[in-house]
Design a protein around this motif. Structure first.
Motif, PDB file in Angstrom:
ATOM      1  N   UNK A 452     -41.106 -10.240 -59.443  1.00  8.73           N
ATOM      2  CA  UNK A 452     -42.224  -9.897 -60.253  1.00  8.73           C
ATOM      3  C   UNK A 452     -43.454  -9.084 -59.584  1.00  8.73           C
ATOM      4  N   UNK A 453     -44.274  -8.578 -60.397  1.00  4.95           N
ATOM      5  CA  UNK A 453     -45.576  -7.988 -59.586  1.00  4.95           C
ATOM      6  C   UNK A 453     -46.248  -8.840 -58.636  1.00  4.95           C
ATOM      7  N   UNK A 454     -46.333 -10.011 -59.286  1.00  6.32           N
ATOM      8  CA  UNK A 454     -47.369 -10.780 -58.225  1.00  6.32           C
ATOM      9  C   UNK A 454     -46.290 -11.041 -57.093  1.00  6.32           C
ATOM     10  N   UNK A 455     -44.966 -11.609 -57.205  1.00  8.86           N
ATOM     11  CA  UNK A 455     -44.295 -11.705 -55.751  1.00  8.86           C
ATOM     12  C   UNK A 455     -44.160 -10.401 -55.101  1.00  8.86           C
ATOM     13  N   UNK A 456     -44.002  -9.321 -55.575  1.00  2.44           N
ATOM     14  CA  UNK A 456     -43.768  -8.018 -55.027  1.00  2.44           C
ATOM     15  C   UNK A 456     -44.967  -7.650 -54.128  1.00  2.44           C
ATOM     16  N   UNK A 457     -46.190  -8.169 -54.583  1.00  2.00           N
ATOM     17  CA  UNK A 457     -47.663  -7.878 -54.109  1.00  2.00           C
ATOM     18  C   UNK A 457     -47.819  -8.791 -52.811  1.00  2.00           C
ATOM     19  N   UNK A 458     -47.491  -9.994 -53.195  1.00  6.17           N
ATOM     20  CA  UNK A 458     -47.598 -10.975 -51.805  1.00  6.17           C
ATOM     21  C   UNK A 458     -46.498 -10.658 -50.911  1.00  6.17           C
ATOM     22  N   UNK A 459     -45.333 -10.772 -51.255  1.00  3.25           N
ATOM     23  CA  UNK A 459     -44.115 -10.266 -50.262  1.00  3.25           C
ATOM     24  C   UNK A 459     -44.423  -9.131 -49.735  1.00  3.25           C
ATOM     25  N   UNK A 460     -44.627  -8.070 -50.213  1.00  5.40           N
ATOM     26  CA  UNK A 460     -44.731  -6.787 -49.729  1.00  5.40           C
ATOM     27  C   UNK A 460     -45.880  -6.662 -48.775  1.00  5.40           C
ATOM     28  N   UNK A 461     -46.939  -7.186 -49.077  1.00  3.22           N
ATOM     29  CA  UNK A 461     -47.932  -7.202 -47.787  1.00  3.22           C
ATOM     30  C   UNK A 461     -47.829  -7.911 -46.465  1.00  3.22           C
ATOM     31  N   UNK A 462     -47.099  -9.173 -47.040  1.00  2.00           N
ATOM     32  CA  UNK A 462     -46.814  -9.965 -45.754  1.00  2.00           C
ATOM     33  C   UNK A 462     -45.840  -9.227 -44.993  1.00  2.00           C
TER      34      UNK A 462
END
Length: 496
Positions: A452-462
């Motif tokens: 999801x966009x939320x998962x991708x944003x959190x995971x991607x930044x980390x």
């Protein structure tokens, strides 16, 4: 995810822990002081070190008195104590630790007037004067004392928070405080620590666990959330034995121009190395040779040709794109295309949006925007400070149903649910060109894989920051974006 707490909430967590562990307040203070000293021992050689501990008469000062005692008893440090007597109020726990300290041969000096400062001949100052309860600027004697201690040039370590620093977010440019090289804080970072304005008041912070009740902390309402290593393990999907390239989606990146093909290349490479099953790059035909030479695994689509978006699971637009009439027209066409896949907008796509702000009202739900400070201010208006800027990001993400990644040393991820997820990975070595392009490629890859966009944003930044941290641990003082991208597969592998 871990709640970041305001000062009043942290005090409530203290009270709850005392009542329900059960533990007395003086025992909790002893536990916190022991945790502080243990961390301090990892930062400095304490045996025989000369330390000045400056204590107020509240609970932060009580911590300081216990720290002074432990430094003397455990490490045989050469300890001196100042007690700042600018008022008559003393907490009970301060009084207990004061009596304990008086039983030891530790010199104690009471400071009652601004003009009576002794010389500071010690190697290190421990600041345990006012703590996190302050809600107004230092003034009078307190301001004079902070200025005096700062001017000594001694290495200063603050207990929980530097004296004079606001804890809950907004750090006014006019506020003065003790300037600490290190802050050893309890249980959670203070919210103010994650804002860039904190850099003039503290260099580093370290969090020590003092055993506060975590279940209670996580029940408290908070709009600032810390992303943890465990969160990433829970979000990441393990690849199954019979998966294939079609399982992991197809990402399309519309990027690059004749003079900025490197941005497109970095984004495509990051998309590939983050695990998208298929990666396609839409660039001017003049860039085909460079792309085929560097990235033979990435498919190419000529700019100006029809883009059939239904073929793709995720779309990123912007790195090195340009902001001319053709690029504006292309962005508009894509935004208004039916069945648009998951979308990431970065760099020049954001610059176009800032010119044609009406387009913001037509972005699909869950679109990820990745602005740096100047791009954000052009989009949503200038802010006087970072607390205001992040508050604005939170408001815009909620109002428009977007994910807004506001890039900085600690990256803020504003979500439609009103939460701001704070990413703590990353390091100053990553302050180099192309890092944003790499993040865009990571994000579109994760979206293509079905996050999801939320998962991708959190995971991607980390992952982006963690790859940089791993390189820093290997000795890289400066980290080029291309080097970070090469580190992504092993960074992913470390979580699986």
């Amino acid at each position: 995810m871990r709640n970041l707490l305001r000062a009043q909430q942290m005090r409530a967590a203290d009270v709850y822990t005392i009542e329900n562990e059960p533990i007395s307040s003086i025992q909790l203070m002893e536990r916190a002081s022991a945790a502080f000293v243990e961390k301090l021992a990892s930062l400095l050689p304490l045996d025989g070190l000369s330390v000045l501990v400056c204590c107020g008469t509240g609970n932060n000062g009580g911590d300081g008195l216990a720290i002074a005692r432990l430094l003397y008893q455990v490490y045989a440090a050469d300890v001196y104590v100042w007690i700042i007597m600018y008022n008559d109020r003393k907490t009970e726990d301060f009084e207990v630790n004061y009596q304990r300290l008086r039983a030891l041969p530790i010199p104690i000096k009471e400071i009652a007037e601004a003009e009576s400062y002794p010389d500071v001949n010690q190697d290190v100052i421990v600041d345990a004067m006012l703590g996190s309860g302050l809600n107004k600027p230092l003034a009078g004697n307190w301001l004079a004392l902070a200025n005096y201690l700062n001017q000594t040039g001694k290495r200063t370590i603050a207990v929980d928070i530097p004296t004079g620093m606001a804890a809950d977010g907004n750090i006014a440019a006019t506020w003065s405080s003790i300037i600490a090289e290190d802050v050893i804080t309890f249980q959670r970072p203070k919210i103010s620590f994650v804002f860039p304005e904190s850099a003039r008041l503290m260099k580093r912070f370290h969090v020590v666990d003092i055993g506060l009740n975590e279940k209670f902390i996580e029940r408290l309402p908070s709009d600032f959330i810390e992303v943890t290593n465990q969160d990433i393990r829970e979000i990441l999907k393990e690849r199954s034995p019979f998966s294939h390239k079609g399982t992991f989606g197809h990402g399309l990146i519309v990027a690059g121009s004749e003079n900025t093909m490197g941005a497109a290349l970095l984004s495509a490479e990051a998309c590939l190395f983050t695990g998208a099953g298929l990666s396609t790059l839409c660039v001017p035909k003049s860039g085909f040779l460079a792309m085929n030479t560097r990235l033979p695994e990435v498919m190419l689509l000529e700019r100006g040709k029809q883009i059939d978006v239904v073929k793709y699971n995720a779309l990123a637009i912007g790195p090195g794109l340009g902001t001319g009439e053709k690029e504006r027209k292309l962005l508009k066409e894509l935004i208004f295309t039916e069945s648009l896949p998951a979308l990431v907008l970065d760099a020049d796509a954001l610059n176009i949006l800032s010119i044609e702000k009406e387009l913001l009202n037509h972005l699909p739900m869950g679109t990820i925007l990745t602005p740096h400070m100047r791009e954000f201010d052009r989009l949503f208006g200038a802010s006087d400070n970072w607390f205001e800027r992040v508050s604005k990001a939170k408001e815009e993400a909620s109002k428009r149903n977007l994910m807004i990644i506001l890039k900085n040393r600690f990256t803020f991820i504003a979500a439609p649910d009103g939460k701001v997820y704070v990413n703590f990975t990353g390091n100053p070595g990553m302050a180099s060109g192309g890092m944003g392009d790499a993040l865009t490629g990571i994000l579109v890859s994760l979206l293509a894989q079905g996050y999801t966009s939320s998962e991708a944003a959190i995971l991607g930044c980390y992952l982006h920051g963690r790859a940089g941290d791993l390189l820093a641990e290997e000795g890289f003082a400066v980290i080029p974006a291309s080097q970070l991208i090469q580190k992504l597969p092993s960074t992913l592998g470390s979580f699986l």
